[in-house]
Motif scaffolding. Structure first.
Motif, PDB file in Angstrom:
ATOM      1  N   ALA A   1      -9.167   6.509   1.534  1.00  0.00           N
ATOM      2  CA  ALA A   1      -9.635   7.895   1.501  1.00  0.00           C
ATOM      3  C   ALA A   1      -8.728   8.821   2.311  1.00  0.00           C
ATOM      4  O   ALA A   1      -9.142   9.926   2.677  1.00  0.00           O
ATOM      5  N   CYS A   2      -7.503   8.382   2.573  1.00  0.00           N
ATOM      6  CA  CYS A   2      -6.560   9.252   3.275  1.00  0.00           C
ATOM      7  C   CYS A   2      -5.872  10.169   2.270  1.00  0.00           C
ATOM      8  O   CYS A   2      -6.113  10.098   1.068  1.00  0.00           O
ATOM      9  N   LYS A   3      -5.008  11.041   2.736  1.00  0.00           N
ATOM     10  CA  LYS A   3      -4.263  11.935   1.858  1.00  0.00           C
ATOM     11  C   LYS A   3      -3.296  11.124   0.996  1.00  0.00           C
ATOM     12  O   LYS A   3      -2.787  10.090   1.440  1.00  0.00           O
ATOM     13  N   PRO A   4      -3.022  11.585  -0.230  1.00  0.00           N
ATOM     14  CA  PRO A   4      -2.119  10.824  -1.106  1.00  0.00           C
ATOM     15  C   PRO A   4      -0.778  10.473  -0.459  1.00  0.00           C
ATOM     16  O   PRO A   4      -0.276   9.358  -0.641  1.00  0.00           O
TER      17      PRO A   4
ATOM     18  N   ILE B   1      -0.743   7.216   1.753  1.00  0.00           N
ATOM     19  CA  ILE B   1      -1.165   5.927   1.205  1.00  0.00           C
ATOM     20  C   ILE B   1      -0.164   4.810   1.493  1.00  0.00           C
ATOM     21  O   ILE B   1      -0.542   3.720   1.953  1.00  0.00           O
TER      22      ILE B   1
ATOM     23  N   SER C   1      -9.605   3.278  -4.408  1.00  0.00           N
ATOM     24  CA  SER C   1      -8.823   4.457  -4.021  1.00  0.00           C
ATOM     25  C   SER C   1      -9.430   5.707  -4.625  1.00  0.00           C
ATOM     26  O   SER C   1      -9.758   5.733  -5.817  1.00  0.00           O
TER      27      SER C   1
ATOM     28  N   ALA D   1      -7.815   8.728  -4.161  1.00  0.00           N
ATOM     29  CA  ALA D   1      -6.719   9.703  -4.062  1.00  0.00           C
ATOM     30  C   ALA D   1      -6.302  10.191  -5.441  1.00  0.00           C
ATOM     31  O   ALA D   1      -6.042   9.392  -6.339  1.00  0.00           O
TER      32      ALA D   1
ATOM     33  N   TRP E   1      -3.215   8.738  -7.936  1.00  0.00           N
ATOM     34  CA  TRP E   1      -2.881   7.349  -7.630  1.00  0.00           C
ATOM     35  C   TRP E   1      -3.744   6.434  -8.485  1.00  0.00           C
ATOM     36  O   TRP E   1      -4.872   6.108  -8.134  1.00  0.00           O
TER      37      TRP E   1
END
Length: 261
Positions: A70-73, A76, A94, A96, A99
């Motif tokens: 769940a982080c920024k693209p 990753i 994922s 994102a 992705w």
């Protein structure tokens, strides 16, 4: 849900999903954990929602059966590098944008089971839309279990990878477009004397009701619109004003902008 869920990153979307899962009772607070490099913000979110904060990515991986990227693209690849050797045998989800299954495959170690999902923020109140990419490497029963989990906080739909982008643009970005519409309609109501908070409530409830009417009746939106427009009436004058302002074209242009068209 017997499995433990860990979130890699705790931004707005992850908060919406974690909050929805916990709030709906689909998972116990002790089954949900998260890691984020911004530890002060993570601790604040943990206090609000009740999940367990982790100080290190390795701790999160060790405590989780299902990991949600769940982080920024752009983060990753770095996150996967930090978790190298810790993901095999686990399910990686994922959320994102951009992705998909094929983009992840060269970066994943053997034994990592993967599923791309496009969510949206109404998950926080149990009204999310979750798009599951057809291409995946989850075990069949595991995938059903995860889809059932997400169905507790919204509507789940499976789509081929080629349609995930546009469907995600409509469902993922759409809430922001709807919020802009709510704000604009409320501003108009305030202009004519309606109190601000009441304006927001009335417009939001109107939008909720209109959406529910279309979903439950299955009627074409044009037919529902026509049913409100009496000949020579006030509503058709409002419709004419929206058409004159390019309302439909603006909506389509917004999706074009998201898609890069």
């Amino acid at each position: 849900m017997d499995r433990r869920i860990g979130f890699i990153g705790m931004g707005n979307m992850a908060k919406a999903i974690a909050g929805g899962i916990i709030g709906s009772g689909a998972a116990e607070r002790t089954q949900v954990s998260a890691y984020d490099p911004l530890q002060s913000k993570l601790q604040e979110s943990a206090s609000q929602l009740g999940f367990r904060p982790c100080a290190e990515p390795a701790q999160l991986a060790a405590e989780s059966d299902i990991l949600v990227m769940a982080c920024k693209p752009y983060q990753i690849e770095g996150a996967l590098s930090e978790l190298r050797g810790l993901l095999p045998g686990k399910a990686l989800l994922s959320i994102a944008a951009g992705w998909d299954f094929h983009r992840y495959q060269p970066l994943l170690e053997p034994g990592v089971r993967f599923q791309a999902i496009m969510p949206n923020t109404p998950a926080m109140v149990g009204e999310g839309v979750f798009l599951f990419e057809e291409e995946n490497s989850l075990e069949e029963e595991e995938r059903r279990e995860i889809m059932n989990l997400f169905s507790c906080i919204g509507f789940v739909r499976e789509l081929p990878g080629k349609l995930m982008g546009v469907a995600g643009a409509v469902t993922g970005c759409g809430p922001a477009f709807a919020d802009l519409f709510i704000e604009a309609m409320a501003d108009a109501a305030v202009k004519y004397g309606l109190p601000r908070e009441l304006s927001y409530e009335l417009v939001s409830r109107m939008l909720l009701g209109a959406a529910k009417l279309q979903l439950e009746t299955g009627e074409h939106p044009a037919a529902l619109k026509d049913a409100v427009c009496s000949p020579g009436g006030t509503t058709i004058r409002g419709i004419a004003a929206l058409e004159h302002a390019g309302f439909r074209a603006a909506c389509m242009d917004a999706v074009d902008a998201v898609m890069g068209g």
